[in-house]
Enzyme design. Sequence first.
Site, PDB file in Angstrom:
ATOM      1  N   ASP A  70       6.273  -9.983  -4.312  1.00  6.59           N
ATOM      2  CA  ASP A  70       7.130  -9.192  -5.191  1.00  6.59           C
ATOM      3  C   ASP A  70       6.435  -8.927  -6.508  1.00  6.59           C
ATOM      4  O   ASP A  70       5.646  -9.751  -6.978  1.00  6.59           O
ATOM      5  CB  ASP A  70       8.489  -9.861  -5.430  1.00  6.59           C
ATOM      6  CG  ASP A  70       9.461  -8.856  -6.028  1.00  6.59           C
ATOM      7  OD1 ASP A  70       9.989  -8.031  -5.285  1.00  6.59           O
ATOM      8  OD2 ASP A  70       9.636  -8.864  -7.268  1.00  6.59           O
ATOM      9  N   TYR A  92      11.049  -5.179 -17.146  1.00  5.55           N
ATOM     10  CA  TYR A  92      11.870  -6.261 -16.568  1.00  5.55           C
ATOM     11  C   TYR A  92      11.953  -7.458 -17.513  1.00  5.55           C
ATOM     12  O   TYR A  92      13.001  -8.088 -17.659  1.00  5.55           O
ATOM     13  CB  TYR A  92      11.296  -6.701 -15.214  1.00  5.55           C
ATOM     14  CG  TYR A  92      11.652  -5.743 -14.096  1.00  5.55           C
ATOM     15  CD1 TYR A  92      12.917  -5.766 -13.523  1.00  5.55           C
ATOM     16  CD2 TYR A  92      10.739  -4.803 -13.638  1.00  5.55           C
ATOM     17  CE1 TYR A  92      13.256  -4.886 -12.511  1.00  5.55           C
ATOM     18  CE2 TYR A  92      11.070  -3.915 -12.622  1.00  5.55           C
ATOM     19  CZ  TYR A  92      12.334  -3.962 -12.065  1.00  5.55           C
ATOM     20  OH  TYR A  92      12.666  -3.079 -11.074  1.00  5.55           O
TER      21      TYR A  92
HETATM   22  O1  CP3 Z   1       6.315  -3.919   2.139  1.00  2.00           O
HETATM   23  C1  CP3 Z   1       6.039  -3.858   0.904  1.00  2.00           C
HETATM   24  O2  CP3 Z   1       6.031  -2.794   0.268  1.00  2.00           O
HETATM   25  C2  CP3 Z   1       5.607  -5.140   0.225  1.00  2.00           C
HETATM   26  C3  CP3 Z   1       6.608  -5.888  -0.419  1.00  2.00           C
HETATM   27  C4  CP3 Z   1       7.187  -5.543  -1.779  1.00  2.00           C
HETATM   28  C5  CP3 Z   1       8.391  -6.130  -2.227  1.00  2.00           C
HETATM   29  N1  CP3 Z   1       8.578  -5.779  -3.530  1.00  2.00           N
HETATM   30  C6  CP3 Z   1       9.256  -7.018  -1.450  1.00  2.00           C
HETATM   31  C7  CP3 Z   1      10.696  -6.927  -1.736  1.00  2.00           C
HETATM   32  C8  CP3 Z   1       6.692  -4.754  -2.821  1.00  2.00           C
HETATM   33  C9  CP3 Z   1       5.465  -3.863  -2.879  1.00  2.00           C
HETATM   34  C10 CP3 Z   1       7.582  -4.923  -3.930  1.00  2.00           C
HETATM   35  C11 CP3 Z   1       7.380  -4.311  -5.251  1.00  2.00           C
HETATM   36  C12 CP3 Z   1       8.465  -4.314  -6.218  1.00  2.00           C
HETATM   37  N2  CP3 Z   1       9.368  -5.302  -6.490  1.00  2.00           N
HETATM   38  C13 CP3 Z   1       8.684  -3.277  -7.141  1.00  2.00           C
HETATM   39  C14 CP3 Z   1       7.828  -2.055  -7.271  1.00  2.00           C
HETATM   40  C15 CP3 Z   1       8.061  -1.114  -6.166  1.00  2.00           C
HETATM   41  C16 CP3 Z   1       9.155  -0.153  -6.409  1.00  2.00           C
HETATM   42  O3  CP3 Z   1      10.128  -0.211  -5.637  1.00  2.00           O
HETATM   43  O4  CP3 Z   1       8.993   0.655  -7.294  1.00  2.00           O
HETATM   44  C17 CP3 Z   1       9.773  -3.640  -7.939  1.00  2.00           C
HETATM   45  C18 CP3 Z   1      10.379  -2.800  -9.043  1.00  2.00           C
HETATM   46  C19 CP3 Z   1      10.191  -4.931  -7.535  1.00  2.00           C
HETATM   47  C20 CP3 Z   1      11.286  -5.786  -8.103  1.00  2.00           C
HETATM   48  C21 CP3 Z   1      12.337  -5.897  -7.094  1.00  2.00           C
HETATM   49  N3  CP3 Z   1      12.250  -6.722  -5.992  1.00  2.00           N
HETATM   50  C22 CP3 Z   1      13.542  -5.154  -7.008  1.00  2.00           C
HETATM   51  C23 CP3 Z   1      14.020  -4.134  -8.013  1.00  2.00           C
HETATM   52  C24 CP3 Z   1      14.166  -5.530  -5.815  1.00  2.00           C
HETATM   53  C25 CP3 Z   1      15.408  -4.932  -5.235  1.00  2.00           C
HETATM   54  C26 CP3 Z   1      16.595  -5.777  -5.205  1.00  2.00           C
HETATM   55  C27 CP3 Z   1      17.502  -5.310  -4.092  1.00  2.00           C
HETATM   56  O5  CP3 Z   1      18.446  -6.034  -3.800  1.00  2.00           O
HETATM   57  O6  CP3 Z   1      17.273  -4.260  -3.480  1.00  2.00           O
HETATM   58  C28 CP3 Z   1      13.358  -6.514  -5.186  1.00  2.00           C
HETATM   59  C29 CP3 Z   1      13.630  -7.231  -3.922  1.00  2.00           C
HETATM   60  C30 CP3 Z   1      12.642  -7.032  -2.843  1.00  2.00           C
HETATM   61  N4  CP3 Z   1      11.295  -7.166  -2.961  1.00  2.00           N
HETATM   62  C31 CP3 Z   1      12.957  -6.724  -1.498  1.00  2.00           C
HETATM   63  C32 CP3 Z   1      11.733  -6.659  -0.795  1.00  2.00           C
HETATM   64  C33 CP3 Z   1      11.501  -6.397   0.667  1.00  2.00           C
HETATM   65  C34 CP3 Z   1      14.362  -6.524  -0.965  1.00  2.00           C
HETATM   66  C35 CP3 Z   1      14.696  -7.280   0.252  1.00  2.00           C
HETATM   67  C36 CP3 Z   1      15.184  -8.673   0.159  1.00  2.00           C
HETATM   68  O7  CP3 Z   1      16.044  -9.001  -0.677  1.00  2.00           O
HETATM   69  O8  CP3 Z   1      14.756  -9.436   1.031  1.00  2.00           O
END
Ligand code: CP3
Length: 347
Positions: A75, A151
């Site tokens: 992440d 963030y």
């Molecule tokens: O497959 C891939 O792309 C690799 C994994 C990946 C994750 N996060 C796993 C994840 C990557 C590249 C990220 C980057 C990330 N994380 C970003 C930049 C990418 C973008 O979307 O612009 C940001 C802003 C984050 C911070 C973050 N992490 C947010 C805003 C969220 C969303 C929260 C939500 O409930 O949707 C996450 C959670 C997250 N990171 C998930 C995944 C697969 C969601 C799934 C889960 O909760 O298991």
Amino acid sequence: MSAPNSLFVRAAKAQPTERTPVWFMRQAGRYMPEYRAIRKKYSLIEICKKPEIAAQVTIEAAEILKVDAAIIFADLLLPLEVMGLPFHFAAGGGPKIEKPIRTMQDVAALRSDRAADLGYVSEAIKIVCKHFGDKLPVIGFCGAPFTLASYMIEGGSSRNYVFTKTMMYSAPDAWSELMGKLVSVTAQYSAEQVGAGADTIQIFDSWVGCLSVEDYRRCVLPHVTKLVKSLQKTGVPIIYFGTDSATLLPSMKETGAEVIGLDWRIPLDTGWQSLSFKGSVQGNLDPVLLFAEWEQLKPRAEEILRRAAGRPGHIFNLGHGILPETPVENVKALCDFVREHSAEFKK
Ligand code: CP3
């Protein structure tokens, strides 16, 4: 580097390829039943911190979709913890930083000497690289200083970035120190990912599009440029991605990144032209099109390939990450389509 001659790496270097490589941001995620099954056993952060599991999630998604690159499962926010800012994901919601930073004192207290504690990500990369050998390249990634700062300062996701921009405008010394620390940590962290075998680093500047060109150039560009230059010493091509970035693209290119990620709001060729067709571009199908029927989706994928016009240096992707409810069948169909038909657009 583990797969220097892959389609993906060659396209990232703007070298000719027989067809267009394809992968997707968030290709391992909640839309995929195999990922949801693992998430029943482990939290998101637990997956990230267990190299065997993070590697398994990474490999499984790439093999199910048959994409041309695997992005390491991690992440963006992991570096916050080693800088002294613990965070968690609220049930069903976005990230929450426990004590957001607001003052010079807060910035001064951030640590920038513990990037090595993120070694679990490199361990996962080693496992993925060993699994794929030179057959499939592995993408490492980090957050860009602006997006990470947003963030840290807002404490989570934000609509207007009021606290972030307030620090940027009113406390330029604190802002510069914060940018400097973020560049230092993400540069060490990303170099370690390359050392473990990553073939590229993608820098996610997901929220940079909230800035005017002037503010971007003054307060952000020098810092991202430093990060890009530092990472280029490792020898891998760098992808720099932002959203809502149409007006920023020429400035983003000044960082020297080999590949610029385009979101879906700008036609691919218009975006590429704004970079004077220098270097490579990645993108840029609207992720919401994956909710449409194939007969609506297919012409939109063709349109992107047509706009790329067979120029060397296009990597097919979405304009942002795959959304949670996306039908897996459509992602597979899109991937198959690019693999099987992109060569026809090279003529
Ligand atoms: O497959 C891939 O792309 C690799 C994994 C990946 C994750 N996060 C796993 C994840 C990557 C590249 C990220 C980057 C990330 N994380 C970003 C930049 C990418 C973008 O979307 O612009 C940001 C802003 C984050 C911070 C973050 N992490 C947010 C805003 C969220 C969303 C929260 C939500 O409930 O949707 C996450 C959670 C997250 N990171 C998930 C995944 C697969 C969601 C799934 C889960 O909760 O298991």
